[in-house]
Scaffold this motif. Structure first.
Motif, PDB file in Angstrom:
ATOM      1  N   GLN A   1      42.240  35.176  39.471  1.00 27.78           N
ATOM      2  CA  GLN A   1      42.390  36.607  39.720  1.00 27.78           C
ATOM      3  C   GLN A   1      41.469  37.065  40.851  1.00 27.78           C
ATOM      4  O   GLN A   1      41.847  37.879  41.691  1.00 27.78           O
ATOM      5  CB  GLN A   1      42.092  37.379  38.432  1.00 27.78           C
ATOM      6  N   VAL A   2      40.249  36.535  40.856  1.00 22.20           N
ATOM      7  CA  VAL A   2      39.306  36.861  41.931  1.00 22.20           C
ATOM      8  C   VAL A   2      39.837  36.358  43.275  1.00 22.20           C
ATOM      9  O   VAL A   2      39.762  37.060  44.294  1.00 22.20           O
ATOM     10  CB  VAL A   2      37.914  36.271  41.624  1.00 22.20           C
ATOM     11  N   GLU A   3      40.374  35.136  43.277  1.00 21.08           N
ATOM     12  CA  GLU A   3      40.934  34.587  44.520  1.00 21.08           C
ATOM     13  C   GLU A   3      42.093  35.436  45.024  1.00 21.08           C
ATOM     14  O   GLU A   3      42.209  35.708  46.229  1.00 21.08           O
ATOM     15  CB  GLU A   3      41.393  33.152  44.284  1.00 21.08           C
ATOM     16  N   LEU A   4      42.963  35.874  44.096  1.00 18.97           N
ATOM     17  CA  LEU A   4      44.107  36.694  44.493  1.00 18.97           C
ATOM     18  C   LEU A   4      43.641  38.028  45.062  1.00 18.97           C
ATOM     19  O   LEU A   4      44.143  38.478  46.101  1.00 18.97           O
ATOM     20  CB  LEU A   4      45.017  36.920  43.280  1.00 18.97           C
ATOM     21  N   CYS A   5      42.695  38.655  44.395  1.00 24.51           N
ATOM     22  CA  CYS A   5      42.176  39.939  44.867  1.00 24.51           C
ATOM     23  C   CYS A   5      41.541  39.786  46.250  1.00 24.51           C
ATOM     24  O   CYS A   5      41.773  40.611  47.156  1.00 24.51           O
ATOM     25  CB  CYS A   5      41.167  40.488  43.869  1.00 24.51           C
ATOM     26  N   THR A   6      40.777  38.735  46.440  1.00 23.99           N
ATOM     27  CA  THR A   6      40.134  38.493  47.734  1.00 23.99           C
ATOM     28  C   THR A   6      41.167  38.233  48.822  1.00 23.99           C
ATOM     29  O   THR A   6      41.062  38.757  49.934  1.00 23.99           O
ATOM     30  CB  THR A   6      39.180  37.290  47.621  1.00 23.99           C
TER      31      THR A   6
ATOM     32  N   PHE B   1      40.958  43.082  38.472  1.00 25.82           N
ATOM     33  CA  PHE B   1      42.220  42.938  37.745  1.00 25.82           C
ATOM     34  C   PHE B   1      43.240  44.015  38.121  1.00 25.82           C
ATOM     35  O   PHE B   1      44.445  43.764  38.093  1.00 25.82           O
ATOM     36  CB  PHE B   1      41.948  42.989  36.231  1.00 25.82           C
ATOM     37  N   THR B   2      42.769  45.222  38.438  1.00 28.90           N
ATOM     38  CA  THR B   2      43.701  46.312  38.732  1.00 28.90           C
ATOM     39  C   THR B   2      44.125  46.360  40.200  1.00 28.90           C
ATOM     40  O   THR B   2      45.234  46.806  40.504  1.00 28.90           O
ATOM     41  CB  THR B   2      43.065  47.660  38.359  1.00 28.90           C
ATOM     42  N   THR B   3      43.256  45.889  41.100  1.00 22.03           N
ATOM     43  CA  THR B   3      43.578  45.990  42.531  1.00 22.03           C
ATOM     44  C   THR B   3      44.815  45.188  42.922  1.00 22.03           C
ATOM     45  O   THR B   3      45.682  45.708  43.646  1.00 22.03           O
ATOM     46  CB  THR B   3      42.369  45.560  43.375  1.00 22.03           C
ATOM     47  N   PRO B   4      44.967  43.919  42.501  1.00 20.76           N
ATOM     48  CA  PRO B   4      46.213  43.211  42.843  1.00 20.76           C
ATOM     49  C   PRO B   4      47.461  43.922  42.334  1.00 20.76           C
ATOM     50  O   PRO B   4      48.496  43.931  43.015  1.00 20.76           O
ATOM     51  CB  PRO B   4      46.037  41.843  42.178  1.00 20.76           C
ATOM     52  N   VAL B   5      47.359  44.539  41.152  1.00 23.12           N
ATOM     53  CA  VAL B   5      48.509  45.272  40.609  1.00 23.12           C
ATOM     54  C   VAL B   5      48.840  46.471  41.487  1.00 23.12           C
ATOM     55  O   VAL B   5      50.011  46.720  41.825  1.00 23.12           O
ATOM     56  CB  VAL B   5      48.228  45.723  39.163  1.00 23.12           C
ATOM     57  N   MET B   6      47.818  47.216  41.904  1.00 26.63           N
ATOM     58  CA  MET B   6      48.043  48.401  42.723  1.00 26.63           C
ATOM     59  C   MET B   6      48.539  48.016  44.122  1.00 26.63           C
ATOM     60  O   MET B   6      49.417  48.683  44.682  1.00 26.63           O
ATOM     61  CB  MET B   6      46.755  49.221  42.819  1.00 26.63           C
ATOM     62  N   ILE B   7      47.982  46.952  44.680  1.00 25.49           N
ATOM     63  CA  ILE B   7      48.446  46.528  46.009  1.00 25.49           C
ATOM     64  C   ILE B   7      49.895  46.077  45.940  1.00 25.49           C
ATOM     65  O   ILE B   7      50.700  46.355  46.853  1.00 25.49           O
ATOM     66  CB  ILE B   7      47.535  45.413  46.556  1.00 25.49           C
ATOM     67  N   SER B   8      50.273  45.403  44.855  1.00 27.24           N
ATOM     68  CA  SER B   8      51.674  45.012  44.681  1.00 27.24           C
ATOM     69  C   SER B   8      52.573  46.242  44.580  1.00 27.24           C
ATOM     70  O   SER B   8      53.686  46.263  45.133  1.00 27.24           O
ATOM     71  CB  SER B   8      51.831  44.147  43.434  1.00 27.24           C
TER      72      SER B   8
ATOM     73  N   PRO C   1      33.293  46.311  42.276  1.00 24.69           N
ATOM     74  CA  PRO C   1      31.927  45.893  41.913  1.00 24.69           C
ATOM     75  C   PRO C   1      31.665  45.929  40.411  1.00 24.69           C
ATOM     76  O   PRO C   1      30.792  45.201  39.909  1.00 24.69           O
ATOM     77  CB  PRO C   1      31.042  46.902  42.655  1.00 24.69           C
ATOM     78  N   LEU C   2      32.418  46.755  39.663  1.00 23.97           N
ATOM     79  CA  LEU C   2      32.234  46.830  38.217  1.00 23.97           C
ATOM     80  C   LEU C   2      33.021  45.745  37.481  1.00 23.97           C
ATOM     81  O   LEU C   2      32.873  45.585  36.273  1.00 23.97           O
ATOM     82  CB  LEU C   2      32.675  48.208  37.700  1.00 23.97           C
TER      83      LEU C   2
END
Length: 424
Positions: free
Chosen positions: A90-95, A44-51, A38-39
Motif C-alpha cells: 500500500q505504501v509503494e502504491l501510494c508513493t 490507505f485513503t490516498t490511492p482510493v481518492m486518486i483512483s 504523515p498520520l
C-alpha cells in the motif's frame, strides 16, 4: 448546425457544470487524504481518492470526445505489476501514484474545473432558459410578480408595465438565439480547457515514448532471438534430419546398386519421398519467416491468400494505396495471421471479417468474428505480444469483446506508402 443539436449542447452544458461541482468534493477529499499521510491514514485513503479522481477525469475525457470531438489522451503511468501485498504494498502504491506527474496535474485540473470550467459550462446552458423566462413575462406573468415585490428587473430592463414586459420578451428571444448560437462553442471551450490540464505535456509524452520504445526494443530483441531458436530447432528436427537420412540412404544405395538393384530401387523411392518432404518443410519454414506472396505482391494479396487458408470463411475488404516498408508489412501480416488463427481456434465463431485500409497516415486493420467474445489483452498472452510488436512501430491495438460477442480487434500503424499500387 441543427437547432436540435444546439439545444442538446445546451443541456450538455448543464451536465458538464454538474460534473464540475463534483470536482469540488473530490478536490477537498483528496487534499485532506494527502495531508493525512504523515498520520498513516492517508496511505490507505490516498490511492482510493486518486483512483476516484482519475475515474472522474476519464469520464470527462470520454464526454469531451463524444460531445465535442475533443480528444484527450491519458497520461498516467501504468501501475507496477510486481507490487507487494499488505501495508508495504500500500505504501509503494501510494508513493508511486504521488510520484506520477499526472496525479498533480489532475489535482490542478480539479481547481480549474470547479471555477473557470464550471462558469464556462454553466454559460453554455444558462442563456436559453433565462431567455424563456423573459419571453413568458409578456404573457401577463409580470403583473403578479410586480404586485408582490415591486419592480422586477429582467437583465437590464425594469419590468413595470406590459410595454416593458414586451421588451423583456424580445430580449429573452434574443438570449435564446444567442444561447443556441454560442452553446456548442462554449461547451467545446470547456473541454479544451480540460484538455490543457488533462492531456500529457510534451515532456510527459516524450518520456512515455522513450519508455515505450525501450520496452518494445527489448521485446523485439527477445522476439528475434526466440524466432532464431525456432528456426534452428525446425531445421534441426525437420529438414536437416531428413537430409541426413537421405544421405545415409544414398550411401546404402551406392553399395547395393550392383548387388541388389531391386532393393536399391526401393531405397531410391524412399529417398525421393524424403527429399520432397524436406523441400515442403523448407518451404513452410521460409513462408513462416517471410511469405513469398508478401514479398512479391504486398500486404493486400498476402492477407487475401492467408484468409483463403483459414478453416473458417473470412470476408476480406482491402483498400491500400500501394506497398509499405517491408518491416511494417511483415508486422501487419503476422499480426493478422495470429489473430485469425486464434479466433479460428478459440472463439467458436462461424465467420470472420477482415478490413484493411490506409487513411490519414495510418494503416488500419480490423478483424471481427461472431464468436462468444471474452477476449482480453492479458499480460504474457498472444494479444499482448502483438501489442508489443506493433509498439515497435508506434502502433496500437484495441480489443472490443463483450461476453457473447462479437469480438473486434483493431490495429493502427502509422506509416506512409513507399510505392504506388501496380497497374492491373
Amino acid at each position: 448546425m441543427k437547432v436540435r443539436s444546439r439545444l442538446l449542447a445546451c443541456l450538455r452544458g448543464l451536465g458538464a457544470s454538474v460534473l464540475a461541482l463534483v470536482s469540488i468534493i473530490l478536490s477537498v477529499l483528496t487534499i485532506l487524504s494527502i495531508t493525512f499521510i504523515p498520520l498513516g491514514l492517508g496511505v490507505f485513503t490516498t490511492p482510493v481518492m486518486i483512483s476516484a479522481v482519475r475515474a472522474h477525469a476519464n469520464r470527462r475525457r470520454l464526454l469531451a470526445a463524444q460531445w465535442s470531438g475533443v480528444q484527450i489522451r491519458m497520461p498516467y503511468r501504468p501501475l507496477p505489476h510486481d507490487r507487494r501485498s499488505g501495508v508495504t504494498g500500500q505504501v509503494e502504491l501510494c508513493t508511486f501514484l504521488l510520484k506520477d506527474p499526472a496525479t498533480w496535474r489532475d489535482l490542478l485540473w480539479l481547481q480549474v474545473d470547479m471555477t473557470a470550467g464550471y462558469v464556462i459550462a454553466l454559460l453554455a446552458f444558462v442563456f436559453p432558459p433565462y431567455g424563456v423566462e423573459g419571453s413568458v413575462l409578456a404573457a401577463g406573468v409580470w403583473e403578479p410578480i410586480v404586485d408582490a415585490g415591486g419592480t422586477y428587473w429582467y437583465a437590464f430592463i425594469p419590468v413595470t408595465s406590459q410595454g416593458t414586459a414586451n421588451l423583456a420578451a424580445l430580449t429573452g428571444l434574443g438570449l435564446i438565439a444567442l444561447g443556441l448560437f454560442v452553446s456548442p462553442a462554449l461547451l467545446r471551450a470547456h473541454f479544451l480547457l480540460s484538455r490543457a490540464f488533462l492531456a500529457p505535456t510534451p515532456q510527459m509524452a516524450l518520456a512515455e515514448r522513450v519508455e515505450r520504445l525501450t520496452a518494445t526494443r527489448h521485446d523485439a530483441v527477445d522476439t528475434s532471438a526466440a524466432e532464431l531458436r525456432r528456426i534452428e530447432r525446425d531445421l534441426h528436427d525437420g529438414a536437416q534430419a531428413r537430409l541426413v537420412a537421405m544421405g545415409m540412404s544414398l550411401g546404402t544405395i551406392e553399395a547395393l546398386i550392383e548387388k541388389d538393384p531391386a532393393k536399391a530401387k526401393e531405397l531410391l523411392a524412399a529417398a525421393r519421398t524424403n527429399s520432397a518432404e524436406a523441400l515442403a518443410e523448407l518451404r513452410d519454414l521460409v513462408r513462416g519467416i517471410h511469405p513469398p506472396v508478401l514479398a512479391e505482391r504486398g500486404l493486400g494479396d498476402a492477407v487475401r491468400a492467408l484468409a483463403l487458408r483459414m478453416p473458417l470463411p473470412v470476408e476480406t475488404e482491402v483498400e491500400l494505396p500501394g506497398r509499405f516498408e517491408e518491416p511494417v508489412e511483415s508486422a501487419a501480416y503476422f499480426a493478422v495471421s495470429e489473430i485469425l488463427t486464434n479466433a479460428a481456434k478459440h472463439s467458436g465463431a462461424e465467420r470472420m471479417w477482415l478490413d484493411i485500409h490506409h487513411e490519414a497516415g495510418m494503416l488500419r486493420i480490423a478483424v471481427t468474428d461472431n464468436g462468444g467474445g471474452g477476449a482480453r489483452v492479458n499480460h504474457g498472452g498472444g494479444l499482448s505480444g502483438i501489442e508489443r510488436r506493433l509498439g515497435t512501430f508506434d502502433g496500437v491495438l484495441a480489443v472490443s469483446s463483450p461476453p457473447g460477442g462479437p469480438t473486434m480487434v483493431t490495429m493502427e500503424i502509422p506509416c506512409a506508402p513507399t510505392a504506388p499500387r501496380p497497374a492491373v
